[in-house]
Scaffold this active site. Structure first.
Site, short mmCIF file in Angstrom:
data_model
loop_
_atom_site.label_atom_id
_atom_site.label_comp_id
_atom_site.label_asym_id
_atom_site.label_seq_id
_atom_site.Cartn_x
_atom_site.Cartn_y
_atom_site.Cartn_z
N TYR A 26 1.06 -1.34 0.11
CA TYR A 26 0.06 -0.06 0.24
C TYR A 26 1.15 1.05 -0.24
O TYR A 26 0.48 2.63 -0.20
CB TYR A 26 -0.36 0.36 0.89
CG TYR A 26 -1.92 -0.93 1.45
CD1 TYR A 26 -2.92 -1.30 -0.08
CD2 TYR A 26 -1.99 -1.97 2.59
CE1 TYR A 26 -3.69 -2.41 -0.09
CE2 TYR A 26 -2.60 -3.16 2.65
CZ TYR A 26 -3.32 -3.74 1.62
OH TYR A 26 -4.15 -4.44 1.89
N HIS A 103 -7.95 1.57 -5.89
CA HIS A 103 -7.11 0.99 -5.38
C HIS A 103 -5.99 1.01 -5.19
O HIS A 103 -5.18 1.05 -6.33
CB HIS A 103 -7.97 -0.64 -5.31
CG HIS A 103 -8.80 -0.78 -5.30
ND1 HIS A 103 -9.96 -1.29 -3.85
CD2 HIS A 103 -10.35 -1.44 -6.30
CE1 HIS A 103 -11.05 -1.64 -4.31
NE2 HIS A 103 -10.91 -1.42 -5.41
#
Length: 150
Positions: A26, A103
C-alpha cells in the site's frame, strides 16, 4: 470554471492504518498525507474537496446519503468493502452521483477473493495498482468529466 465542483473522497476500512500497514502493498504514505496532497491539488483545480474515512460500513453509507444533491462526484476507495458490500453499492445507486473506484494495490494480482468488486460495474471508472497517484488521477478525471458536462 465559474462555480466550484464539490468532490467527496471516501475511504473504507483499515485505510486509516496506511503508512504502517503492509507498506510493500500500500505504500509508505499515511492517509493524511494522501488527503493533504489531494486537497492541495483540488484547490489548484478550484474544487471543493471533502474527505471521510470509516471502518464502519453504515457510516460510509450515511455519508453517501448525505452527499445527495450536494456533491458532484465521489472518489471512493472502498477497501475490503469492495468485495462484500451490496449496501454501499445500493447507496451509490440511490444517490445517482458518478464515482470512480480507487485501489492502491492491483487487486487483480492478489488473492482470488479480491478480484470481485460489487462497485466496478456501476463506476464511471476504476483505478487500481497505481498507489497514491491513483487518487490524483481520479480527481483529474472527475474534474475533466464534470467540466465537459457543465
Amino acid at each position: 470554471m465559474a462555480d466550484k465542483f464539490h468532490i467527496l473522497v471516501l475511504n473504507g476500512p483499515n485505510l486509516n492504518m496506511l503508512g504502517t500497514r503492509e507498506p510493500e502493498k500500500y505504500g509508505s504514505l499515511t492517509l493524511s498525507e494522501i488527503v493533504n496532497r489531494l486537497s492541495t491539488e483540488a484547490t489548484s483545480l478550484n474544487v471543493e474537496l471533502d474527505h471521510f474515512q470509516s471502518n464502519a460500513e453504515y457510516a460510509i453509507i450515511d455519508r453517501i446519503h448525505q452527499a445527495k444533491d450536494t456533491v458532484d462526484y465521489i472518489l471512493i476507495n472502498p477497501a475490503a468493502f469492495t468485495h462484500t458490500s451490496v449496501a454501499i453499492r445500493d447507496a451509490l445507486l440511490a444517490v445517482s452521483i458518478p464515482f470512480i473506484e480507487i485501489h492502491l494495490s492491483n487487486v487483480h494480482a492478489r488473492e482470488p477473493f479480491r478480484h470481485h468488486s460489487y462497485l466496478s460495474d456501476i463506476a464511471a471508472g476504476v483505478i487500481c495498482g497505481l498507489g497514491a497517484d491513483g487518487y490524483s488521477y481520479a480527481l483529474q478525471t472527475a474534474v475533466k468529466r464534470l467540466s465537459q458536462s457543465h
